[in-house]
Design a protein around this motif. Structure first.
Motif, short mmCIF file in Angstrom:
data_model
loop_
_atom_site.label_atom_id
_atom_site.label_comp_id
_atom_site.label_asym_id
_atom_site.label_seq_id
_atom_site.Cartn_x
_atom_site.Cartn_y
_atom_site.Cartn_z
N PHE A 197 0.85 -1.18 0.00
CA PHE A 197 0.00 0.00 0.00
C PHE A 197 0.89 1.24 0.00
N VAL A 198 0.48 2.25 -0.73
CA VAL A 198 1.19 3.54 -0.74
C VAL A 198 0.25 4.62 -0.25
N LEU A 199 0.65 5.29 0.82
CA LEU A 199 -0.11 6.39 1.38
C LEU A 199 0.55 7.69 0.95
N VAL A 200 -0.19 8.55 0.24
CA VAL A 200 0.35 9.79 -0.30
C VAL A 200 -0.01 10.95 0.62
N LEU A 201 1.03 11.69 1.04
CA LEU A 201 0.84 12.85 1.89
C LEU A 201 0.99 14.13 1.07
N SER A 202 0.24 15.15 1.48
CA SER A 202 0.34 16.45 0.84
C SER A 202 1.52 17.22 1.41
N LYS A 203 1.74 18.44 0.89
CA LYS A 203 2.69 19.33 1.52
C LYS A 203 2.23 19.67 2.93
N ARG A 204 3.15 20.21 3.72
CA ARG A 204 2.84 20.57 5.11
C ARG A 204 1.83 21.71 5.18
N PRO A 205 0.85 21.62 6.08
CA PRO A 205 0.60 20.50 7.01
C PRO A 205 0.07 19.28 6.26
#
Length: 249
Positions: A197-205
């Motif tokens: 599984f790949v969890l994609v995070l946005s830029k901060r926050p």
């Protein structure tokens, strides 16, 4: 199957002289036993912060983290002590915990033999290649018998060719030892080739932009190298690249 890792409504703020800095916002995810999860996101988005929260090194500002098992943490650098032999580097954690008994030593010897390092047990880190040093670092982490591995960009210090080979080695060890793993990376290809599984995070926050279940058609045994040959690989790459949206303001 029940989740072995569960993150619920996690927020993380840091406080500086300039004021409050929000790093993570309302993160929710879980991971089943034996699976590999990649945390993917742009540099500085908070991936390592999330890993430090999972490990207990940081306490979230709010939210809950449940870990059902013992953790092992593998950092970007191998942190091998140059004045200790390979065997002594691997046993150092157990020595500190006063748990270095005959059973533990036999397990370490078995790991060294299985993963091609037995003949180097009395050598020093400076005598090993970068890839071999990373294998030693992983075996040192495995020596305390963790249920869950946390890998913080564990291959980033290696050159590209070595990185590919070492990721193959590390993947095989993780799967052979049946370890649940959370991998932090900003390398899209690495995430696709290693993770379930790949969890994609946005830029901060950082917020969660998406969680992708990776299903690749592979005729041979899956490894990070063979995964790159799968016809679906480029489709996942394009989808993740677009979702990362690295150049957004």
């Amino acid at each position: 199957m029940a989740a072995i890792v569960e993150v619920k409504d996690v927020n993380m703020n840091f406080y500086t002289l300039e004021g409050e800095l929000q790093v993570l916002y309302d993160l929710n995810f879980s991971l089943e036993e034996g699976k590999i999860l990649a945390l993917l996101g742009p540099s500085g988005c908070g991936k390592s912060t999330m890993l430090n929260i999972l490990s207990g090194l940081l306490k979230p500002t709010s939210g809950q983290v449940r870990i059902d098992g013992k953790l092992g943490y593998m950092f970007q650098r191998d942190h091998l002590l140059e004045w200790r032999t390979i065997m002594d580097n691997i046993t150092i954690g157990l020595e500190i915990q006063k748990k270095l008994n005959e059973e533990a030593r036999q397990k370490i010897e078995s790991l060294l033999k299985t993963y091609g390092l037995w003949d180097f047990r009395n050598r020093y880190p400076r005598e090993l290649s970068g890839g071999m040093r990373q294998r030693v670092a992983l075996i040192r982490t495995l020596s305390v018998d963790p249920d869950i591995l946390l890998l913080d960009e564990a291959f980033s210090a290696l050159d590209y060719q070595t990185r590919l080979l070492v990721s193959d080695d590390i993947y095989k060890i993780i799967k052979n030892e049946k370890k649940t793993t959370i991998l932090v990376t900003h390398d899209i290809s690495e995430a696709i080739s290693m993770a379930d599984f790949v969890l994609v995070l946005s830029k901060r926050p950082a917020t969660i932009k998406g969680i992708h279940n990776i299903n690749l058609t592979i005729e041979e045994e899956k490894t990070p190298l063979s995964a790159r040959k799968a016809p679906e690989f480029k489709d996942y790459f394009n989808a993740l690249w677009k979702e990362l949206d690295i150049y957004e303001d």
